[in-house]
Motif scaffolding. Sequence first.
Motif, PDB file in Angstrom:
ATOM      1  N   TRP A 276       0.815  -1.343   0.051  1.00 15.86           N
ATOM      2  CA  TRP A 276      -0.032  -0.011  -0.020  1.00 15.86           C
ATOM      3  C   TRP A 276       0.860   1.222   0.048  1.00 15.86           C
ATOM      4  O   TRP A 276       0.584   2.241  -0.638  1.00 15.86           O
ATOM      5  CB  TRP A 276      -0.902  -0.001   1.133  1.00 15.86           C
ATOM      6  CG  TRP A 276      -1.855   1.161   1.358  1.00 15.86           C
ATOM      7  CD1 TRP A 276      -2.896   1.342   0.765  1.00 15.86           C
ATOM      8  CD2 TRP A 276      -1.292   2.447   2.361  1.00 15.86           C
ATOM      9  NE1 TRP A 276      -3.325   2.991   1.161  1.00 15.86           N
ATOM     10  CE2 TRP A 276      -2.544   3.342   1.912  1.00 15.86           C
ATOM     11  CE3 TRP A 276      -0.587   2.627   3.118  1.00 15.86           C
ATOM     12  CZ2 TRP A 276      -2.408   4.469   2.737  1.00 15.86           C
ATOM     13  CZ3 TRP A 276      -0.442   3.693   3.796  1.00 15.86           C
ATOM     14  CH2 TRP A 276      -1.424   4.882   3.668  1.00 15.86           C
ATOM     15  N   GLN A 277       2.009   1.233   0.727  1.00 12.04           N
ATOM     16  CA  GLN A 277       2.757   2.359   0.788  1.00 12.04           C
ATOM     17  C   GLN A 277       3.522   2.672  -0.656  1.00 12.04           C
ATOM     18  O   GLN A 277       3.705   3.762  -0.918  1.00 12.04           O
ATOM     19  CB  GLN A 277       3.846   2.223   1.920  1.00 12.04           C
ATOM     20  CG  GLN A 277       3.318   2.213   3.346  1.00 12.04           C
ATOM     21  CD  GLN A 277       4.083   2.941   4.307  1.00 12.04           C
ATOM     22  OE1 GLN A 277       4.659   4.186   4.192  1.00 12.04           O
ATOM     23  NE2 GLN A 277       4.217   2.517   5.482  1.00 12.04           N
TER      24      GLN A 277
ATOM     25  N   PRO B   4      -1.873   8.320   7.608  1.00  5.94           N
ATOM     26  CA  PRO B   4      -1.399   7.377   8.703  1.00  5.94           C
ATOM     27  C   PRO B   4      -2.473   6.556   8.963  1.00  5.94           C
ATOM     28  O   PRO B   4      -2.320   5.518   9.259  1.00  5.94           O
ATOM     29  CB  PRO B   4      -0.938   8.319   9.770  1.00  5.94           C
ATOM     30  CG  PRO B   4      -0.452   9.676   9.128  1.00  5.94           C
ATOM     31  CD  PRO B   4      -1.372   9.865   7.865  1.00  5.94           C
ATOM     32  N   VAL B   5      -3.880   7.145   9.270  1.00  3.26           N
ATOM     33  CA  VAL B   5      -4.981   6.286   9.571  1.00  3.26           C
ATOM     34  C   VAL B   5      -4.921   5.025   8.479  1.00  3.26           C
ATOM     35  O   VAL B   5      -5.607   3.943   9.083  1.00  3.26           O
ATOM     36  CB  VAL B   5      -6.034   7.011   9.958  1.00  3.26           C
ATOM     37  CG1 VAL B   5      -7.275   6.303  10.343  1.00  3.26           C
ATOM     38  CG2 VAL B   5      -5.981   8.341  10.960  1.00  3.26           C
TER      39      VAL B   5
ATOM     40  N   GLN C  10      -5.110  -1.213   6.177  1.00  2.71           N
ATOM     41  CA  GLN C  10      -4.380  -2.466   5.170  1.00  2.71           C
ATOM     42  C   GLN C  10      -4.282  -3.814   5.763  1.00  2.71           C
ATOM     43  O   GLN C  10      -3.683  -4.717   4.855  1.00  2.71           O
ATOM     44  CB  GLN C  10      -3.098  -1.920   4.698  1.00  2.71           C
ATOM     45  CG  GLN C  10      -3.406  -0.328   4.031  1.00  2.71           C
ATOM     46  CD  GLN C  10      -4.347  -0.415   3.186  1.00  2.71           C
ATOM     47  OE1 GLN C  10      -4.701  -1.081   2.192  1.00  2.71           O
ATOM     48  NE2 GLN C  10      -5.364   0.846   3.176  1.00  2.71           N
ATOM     49  N   ILE C  11      -4.231  -3.845   7.121  1.00  2.00           N
ATOM     50  CA  ILE C  11      -3.934  -5.071   7.767  1.00  2.00           C
ATOM     51  C   ILE C  11      -5.096  -6.132   7.499  1.00  2.00           C
ATOM     52  O   ILE C  11      -6.417  -5.809   7.700  1.00  2.00           O
ATOM     53  CB  ILE C  11      -3.642  -4.953   9.208  1.00  2.00           C
ATOM     54  CG1 ILE C  11      -2.494  -3.878   9.547  1.00  2.00           C
ATOM     55  CG2 ILE C  11      -3.400  -6.014   9.897  1.00  2.00           C
ATOM     56  CD1 ILE C  11      -2.376  -3.451  11.063  1.00  2.00           C
ATOM     57  N   GLU C  12      -4.672  -7.225   6.893  1.00  2.27           N
ATOM     58  CA  GLU C  12      -5.717  -8.311   6.611  1.00  2.27           C
ATOM     59  C   GLU C  12      -5.910  -9.428   7.541  1.00  2.27           C
ATOM     60  O   GLU C  12      -5.280 -10.499   7.503  1.00  2.27           O
ATOM     61  CB  GLU C  12      -5.321  -8.808   5.075  1.00  2.27           C
ATOM     62  CG  GLU C  12      -5.044  -7.608   4.123  1.00  2.27           C
ATOM     63  CD  GLU C  12      -4.418  -8.412   2.926  1.00  2.27           C
ATOM     64  OE1 GLU C  12      -4.106  -9.491   2.715  1.00  2.27           O
ATOM     65  OE2 GLU C  12      -4.440  -7.705   1.894  1.00  2.27           O
TER      66      GLU C  12
ATOM     67  N   LEU D  55       0.391   9.588  14.614  1.00  4.01           N
ATOM     68  CA  LEU D  55      -0.823   9.216  15.306  1.00  4.01           C
ATOM     69  C   LEU D  55      -0.792   9.135  17.072  1.00  4.01           C
ATOM     70  O   LEU D  55       0.506   8.578  17.518  1.00  4.01           O
ATOM     71  CB  LEU D  55      -1.567   7.861  14.940  1.00  4.01           C
ATOM     72  CG  LEU D  55      -1.917   7.602  13.526  1.00  4.01           C
ATOM     73  CD1 LEU D  55      -2.262   6.336  13.198  1.00  4.01           C
ATOM     74  CD2 LEU D  55      -2.809   8.761  13.016  1.00  4.01           C
ATOM     75  N   ASP D  56      -1.495   9.580  17.650  1.00  4.00           N
ATOM     76  CA  ASP D  56      -1.216   9.652  19.148  1.00  4.00           C
ATOM     77  C   ASP D  56      -2.073   8.394  19.816  1.00  4.00           C
ATOM     78  O   ASP D  56      -2.448   8.522  20.831  1.00  4.00           O
ATOM     79  CB  ASP D  56      -2.002  11.135  19.685  1.00  4.00           C
ATOM     80  CG  ASP D  56      -3.537  11.197  19.389  1.00  4.00           C
ATOM     81  OD1 ASP D  56      -4.069  10.206  18.623  1.00  4.00           O
ATOM     82  OD2 ASP D  56      -4.138  11.919  20.002  1.00  4.00           O
ATOM     83  N   GLU D  57      -2.202   7.670  18.975  1.00  2.00           N
ATOM     84  CA  GLU D  57      -2.685   6.263  19.580  1.00  2.00           C
ATOM     85  C   GLU D  57      -2.009   5.025  18.753  1.00  2.00           C
ATOM     86  O   GLU D  57      -1.694   5.108  17.731  1.00  2.00           O
ATOM     87  CB  GLU D  57      -4.256   5.989  19.441  1.00  2.00           C
ATOM     88  CG  GLU D  57      -4.777   6.151  17.959  1.00  2.00           C
ATOM     89  CD  GLU D  57      -6.025   6.015  17.978  1.00  2.00           C
ATOM     90  OE1 GLU D  57      -6.778   5.959  18.938  1.00  2.00           O
ATOM     91  OE2 GLU D  57      -6.643   6.007  16.647  1.00  2.00           O
ATOM     92  N   ALA D  58      -1.856   3.905  19.485  1.00  2.00           N
ATOM     93  CA  ALA D  58      -1.548   2.769  18.950  1.00  2.00           C
ATOM     94  C   ALA D  58      -2.179   1.477  18.642  1.00  2.00           C
ATOM     95  O   ALA D  58      -3.418   1.588  19.279  1.00  2.00           O
ATOM     96  CB  ALA D  58      -0.194   2.171  19.813  1.00  2.00           C
ATOM     97  N   TYR D  59      -1.915   0.623  18.034  1.00  3.21           N
ATOM     98  CA  TYR D  59      -2.879  -0.430  17.639  1.00  3.21           C
ATOM     99  C   TYR D  59      -2.412  -1.994  18.347  1.00  3.21           C
ATOM    100  O   TYR D  59      -1.222  -2.112  17.857  1.00  3.21           O
ATOM    101  CB  TYR D  59      -3.348  -0.473  16.261  1.00  3.21           C
ATOM    102  CG  TYR D  59      -3.710   0.933  15.889  1.00  3.21           C
ATOM    103  CD1 TYR D  59      -5.181   0.757  15.585  1.00  3.21           C
ATOM    104  CD2 TYR D  59      -3.136   2.008  15.516  1.00  3.21           C
ATOM    105  CE1 TYR D  59      -5.843   2.222  15.429  1.00  3.21           C
ATOM    106  CE2 TYR D  59      -3.771   3.236  15.201  1.00  3.21           C
ATOM    107  CZ  TYR D  59      -5.102   3.203  14.893  1.00  3.21           C
ATOM    108  OH  TYR D  59      -5.732   4.536  14.473  1.00  3.21           O
ATOM    109  N   THR D  60      -3.126  -2.827  18.408  1.00  4.19           N
ATOM    110  CA  THR D  60      -2.692  -4.122  18.754  1.00  4.19           C
ATOM    111  C   THR D  60      -3.458  -4.942  17.848  1.00  4.19           C
ATOM    112  O   THR D  60      -4.792  -4.943  17.551  1.00  4.19           O
ATOM    113  CB  THR D  60      -3.074  -4.595  20.292  1.00  4.19           C
ATOM    114  OG1 THR D  60      -4.335  -4.431  20.535  1.00  4.19           O
ATOM    115  CG2 THR D  60      -2.267  -3.606  21.076  1.00  4.19           C
TER     116      THR D  60
END
Length: 504
Positions: free
Chosen positions: A86-87, A96-97, A102-104, A134-139
């Motif tokens: 994607w990048q 950024p969002v 794109q995570i499958e 981004l001021d938040e992270a993802y798991t």
Amino acid sequence: MSNLFSLFKRKRHIPEKEAQPSYVDSKISINLKDNILQMKDVFGDSIDVKTIHFLEAPIPFVICYIEGLVNKQQLDLSMIEPIKRWQIENKKNGKPVELIHQIEVSAQIKSSQQMDDIITAILRGKVGIFVDGLDEAYTVPLETWPSRSVEEPVAQTIVRGSREGFIETLQVNTSLIRRRLLDPSLRFKSFQVGTITKTPIMVAYLESQVDQKVLQEVISRVSNINTNKIFETGMLEELIREKGYTPFPTFQATERPDTAAAALAEGKVMIMMEGSPFALITPTTFISFFQAAEDYYHHFDVSSFTRIIRLISFFLSISLSAIFIAVTTYHHELIPTSLLVSLAAQREGVPFPVFVEALLMETMFEILREAGIRMPRPIGSAVSIVGAIVIGESAVAAGLVSPAIVIVVSLSAISNFVSPYYELSGASRLLRFVNMMMAASAGMFGIIFFFLGLVIHLCSRTSMGRPFLTPIISIHPDKLKDGIFRLPLWWTQTKFHKKWVQKS
């Protein structure tokens, strides 16, 4: 004098408040390098913590995970490759969002602005992803770890019934319960216990059957646990059990899904924990420890007879040695003359009194049993059996003990293993020594006082606020239908039985 007594006063220990880690209450920074430094500060240079940097990408991001807890193949195919692709296609227009989209993966991706939440998720096997800007992270839930398959229970073996047993994985255990209870009112509530271990705890119950007071009491006790570490349901049981000492277990521990499902259908509450194959059932009763799942798979008369045998075996295990000590020491008139002459002939040359003989043999047997448990499995049982035979025969041949005390102690020890639940055998082992001391002190009167105290103690105990001697102390027929005797299933479900219960 007051100073002298003050030396013996116990000072109440007030634990100091533990220092919180630096990442607690810390926010995710919009600057990616700040997040990298904080992650490095938290995990240090631990070799199993992997951090993959993509700082030269159009939208810089970092992936963090723990090796061995994550499916690396799925990580490459579902996360890294789609994001890279994607990048390349969106070098300038990408936001950024949009990178997270794109995570499958089929499971839900969660986000948080708290560093504590991200650290905890990574420790549980999830993949953390930090994106610059981004001021938040993802798991991302890509966790996987080795676990044993569903096998036959070791501590609760039966002849007829299901061969499935709980394992150490909480999700597998909940699925085993769901397969047996196809009821939409089945509920699972999740908790986290231990400031260091952060052990997942699951409370299960049937909304349509559970006693709400018991449920609220269980939830309150589990929620108020304050400890650093917890690794097994035995530790959990000790933390939430009733106040006051009792040698009897107030929770029913089982590794059988059918037993747990039956308890839930009766309105009880079950507590499971990650890392333990044993589930706790509450409230429990004294008579529950003499009931097995196999009782309902056989004919009712055979099951009732088996329960009576278990009860008799329990009382034999705690009183047989004591009765032998009392009779041979104080009450010779209770022994037939021929048997008394035989016992006297056997004891000729024995240097110890009967109490010391029994105490010596009981201690020897406890040592052999503990050694058989701790030794390697291929030789443990053989050594314990051969050791018991050799030591028993050698002690008799050496004149240290009489043959009669060997028979009594052996029968008492064998009776200890009849109960379907191992926890009850621990209580009977302790009570046996207390009863022996009472018998050596006052004979049969000491044994009577012992059982009076035992009954009073059992009557005073509760399990989650419910009497421990239920349904023995109940006179209601409906509560007595599945106590010491197992009545036929077809009889307890007939209209005649329901009318009879209502009239009574």
